[in-house]
Design an enzyme around this catalytic site. Structure first.
Site, short mmCIF file in Angstrom:
data_model
loop_
_atom_site.label_atom_id
_atom_site.label_comp_id
_atom_site.label_asym_id
_atom_site.label_seq_id
_atom_site.Cartn_x
_atom_site.Cartn_y
_atom_site.Cartn_z
N LYS A 12 -42.17 40.84 -26.15
CA LYS A 12 -40.91 40.17 -26.47
C LYS A 12 -39.76 40.80 -25.69
CE LYS A 12 -42.56 37.40 -29.62
NZ LYS A 12 -42.85 36.07 -29.22
N CYS A 13 -38.70 40.01 -25.52
CA CYS A 13 -37.48 40.44 -24.85
C CYS A 13 -37.00 41.76 -25.46
CB CYS A 13 -36.43 39.35 -25.04
SG CYS A 13 -34.87 39.69 -24.25
N PRO A 14 -36.61 42.74 -24.68
CA PRO A 14 -36.41 42.72 -23.22
C PRO A 14 -37.57 43.30 -22.43
CG PRO A 14 -35.41 44.70 -24.09
CD PRO A 14 -36.06 43.96 -25.27
N ASP A 39 -42.95 35.15 -23.68
CA ASP A 39 -41.62 35.23 -24.31
C ASP A 39 -40.77 34.05 -23.83
OD1 ASP A 39 -39.20 35.91 -25.41
OD2 ASP A 39 -38.85 37.63 -24.10
N ASP A 45 -34.32 35.15 -18.62
CA ASP A 45 -34.14 36.56 -18.28
C ASP A 45 -34.69 36.95 -16.91
OD1 ASP A 45 -32.96 36.86 -20.74
OD2 ASP A 45 -34.71 37.77 -21.70
#
Length: 74
Positions: A12-14, A39, A45
């Site tokens: 998952k982010c980041p 993600d 991103d």
């Protein structure tokens, strides 16, 4: 030139951006990396990261479970 395949599915982010940045830092200029993610935010991103850091985003593919990116290191 073959691309290094980097499987970041499930993160998952980041983390996808952070791990991609770390991997690219150890690669030579002009090297290719293919990043697989699940993600949903990676679709925003990763392109933003490439633009900010000066890498070339050669390909973005929406997959069944996420995204695949082909990046050339600056």
């Amino acid at each position: 030139m073959d691309a290094f395949s980097y499987d970041l599915r499930g993160l998952k982010c980041p983390l996808p951006v952070l791990k991609t940045r770390r991997k690219l830092s150890s690669m030579t200029s002009g090297a290719l990396i293919r990043v697989e993610t699940t993600d949903p935010l990676a679709g925003i991103d990763i392109p933003h990261f490439c633009k900010e850091d000066g890498h070339s985003l050669l390909e973005t593919v929406k997959t069944e479970t996420g995204h695949r990116f082909l990046i050339r290191k600056r």
